[in-house]
Design a protein around this motif. Structure first.
Motif, short mmCIF file in Angstrom:
data_model
loop_
_atom_site.label_atom_id
_atom_site.label_comp_id
_atom_site.label_asym_id
_atom_site.label_seq_id
_atom_site.Cartn_x
_atom_site.Cartn_y
_atom_site.Cartn_z
N PHE A 33 0.82 -1.21 0.00
CA PHE A 33 0.00 0.00 0.00
C PHE A 33 0.86 1.26 0.00
CE2 PHE A 33 -3.45 -2.86 1.15
CZ PHE A 33 -4.51 -2.28 0.48
N ALA A 37 0.66 4.14 -2.75
CA ALA A 37 0.53 5.56 -2.42
C ALA A 37 1.55 6.41 -3.17
CB ALA A 37 0.69 5.76 -0.91
N GLY A 40 0.84 5.05 -7.28
CA GLY A 40 -0.52 4.76 -7.71
C GLY A 40 -1.00 5.56 -8.90
N THR A 83 -5.20 5.72 -2.64
CA THR A 83 -4.30 5.24 -1.59
C THR A 83 -3.46 6.38 -1.03
OG1 THR A 83 -4.18 3.10 -2.71
CG2 THR A 83 -2.55 3.54 -1.02
N ARG A 84 -2.98 7.24 -1.91
CA ARG A 84 -2.14 8.36 -1.47
C ARG A 84 -2.93 9.31 -0.57
NH1 ARG A 84 1.04 11.80 -5.91
NH2 ARG A 84 2.10 9.77 -6.04
N SER A 86 -5.62 8.66 1.09
CA SER A 86 -6.11 7.98 2.29
C SER A 86 -5.01 7.76 3.32
CB SER A 86 -6.74 6.64 1.90
OG SER A 86 -7.80 6.82 0.99
N LEU A 87 -3.76 7.61 2.87
CA LEU A 87 -2.66 7.36 3.80
C LEU A 87 -1.92 8.64 4.20
CD1 LEU A 87 -0.98 4.10 2.41
CD2 LEU A 87 -2.92 4.34 3.97
N TRP A 236 -10.76 7.06 0.30
CA TRP A 236 -11.55 5.87 0.58
C TRP A 236 -12.78 6.17 1.43
CZ3 TRP A 236 -6.70 2.55 2.08
CH2 TRP A 236 -6.01 2.21 0.90
N ALA A 261 -10.70 -1.94 1.47
CA ALA A 261 -9.35 -1.38 1.47
C ALA A 261 -8.99 -0.79 2.83
CB ALA A 261 -9.24 -0.31 0.37
N VAL A 265 -5.94 -2.33 5.42
CA VAL A 265 -4.83 -1.50 5.90
C VAL A 265 -4.83 -1.44 7.43
CG1 VAL A 265 -3.85 0.81 5.92
CG2 VAL A 265 -4.71 -0.15 3.78
#
Length: 285
Positions: A33, A37, A40, A83-84, A86-87, A236, A261, A265
């Motif tokens: 993940f 990020a 992606g 992903t980017r 969200s993280l 997300w 997702a 994580v």
């Protein structure tokens, strides 16, 4: 200490113990993940924000492997690109809270007295406010967006880090080698940076790893409520919210995939944190 993560004793079966394999698997998932990020947006098959009115809520196909959402946007591309987003916010929350919390813990343990009582009292007050509620209130006052919730969550997570690190720092502070360094005239900053912090780093790393999953949940919840990331960002929590109306119409894929997702994580970071706790701290967690 780092090499202990990868060593295997002669008594262990080939391939390691089941819990070690679980930790390794969780680490691989976290690493995957992180790569998503970083890279992606480069590997997403479609523009995550490209609307296609002719393919609204389409099922899986060769052109859209996970189908499309209620505006025809490719779900796989939005999950990968999201992903980017969200993280990133949980990373900022954990970095700020861990850094400030560790410094506060060291200062309270080192100087003690009024400073320790002041820090402990302030943390007790902050600890009395649930982090998510604090972030929602701040976002409601200052407007939608991630900046205000990130600041609120960073403050809310301070007690979780400071309390644990402070207890360990007090024990470390009272060890004979610290007194010997003081007798030799070693500056406080040198003792902190070259001795206390390296010895406390494993504990800080475990706390940050486990806390990341909870921060991700809080940020996703804020976006779900419409107070965090805003459309058309492929975050997300926002995807779960946007896909909710389609669930009753028998099209749950947007909310389902984004929710899965988030779950993957969070579970991966918690398993990794438990494994690091066993390896670095010697706990039978």
């Amino acid at each position: 200490m780092t090499t202990a993560l990868f060593t295997r004793t002669a008594a262990e079966p080939r391939g390691g113990r089941p819990r070690d394999r679980l930790t390794f698997g969780a680490g691989c998932v976290v690493g995957l993940f992180i790569l998503l990020a970083v890279f992606g947006p480069l590997i997403a098959p479609h523009d995550p924000n490209a609307v296609d009115p002719l393919n609204v809520n389409a099922g899986a196909s060769l052109s859209h492997l996970l189908g499309t959402d209620d505006t025809g946007r490719d779900l796989l591309s939005r999950l990968i690109s999201g992903t980017r987003a969200s993280l990133a916010a949980p990373t900022v929350v954990i970095t700020v809270s861990t850094t400030l919390g560790t410094l506060l813990a060291l200062a309270a343990a080192w100087f003690g007295g009024p400073l320790d009582r002041c820090v402990s009292g302030a943390l007790d007050i902050v600890f009395g406010f649930p982090g998510l509620i604090m972030a929602v209130l701040v976002a409601a006052v200052f407007g939608a967006g991630l900046t205000a919730p990130i600041v609120a969550l960073s403050i809310a997570y301070l007690p979780l880090v400071t309390r644990v690190v402070r207890s360990a720092a007090i024990k470390e502070r009272n060890l004979p080698y610290v007194s010997a360094l003081q007798l030799l005239g070693a500056p406080t900053a040198r003792v902190w940076l070259r001795h206390l912090l390296p010895n406390l780093l494993p504990l800080v790393l475990v706390q940050a790893t486990i806390g990341f999953g909870y921060a991700l949940l809080d940020v996703a919840a804020i976006s779900f409520l419409g107070l965090g990331s805003q459309p058309p960002d492929p975050e997300w929590g926002l995807m779960v919210s946007n896909g909710a109306p389609s669930i009753l119409a028998g099209q749950p894929q947007q909310s389902l995939y984004a929710g899965v997702a988030i779950l993957i994580v969070v579970v991966a970071f918690n398993l990794l944190g438990a494994g690091l706790s066993r390896r670095l701290l010697g706990e039978n967690a």
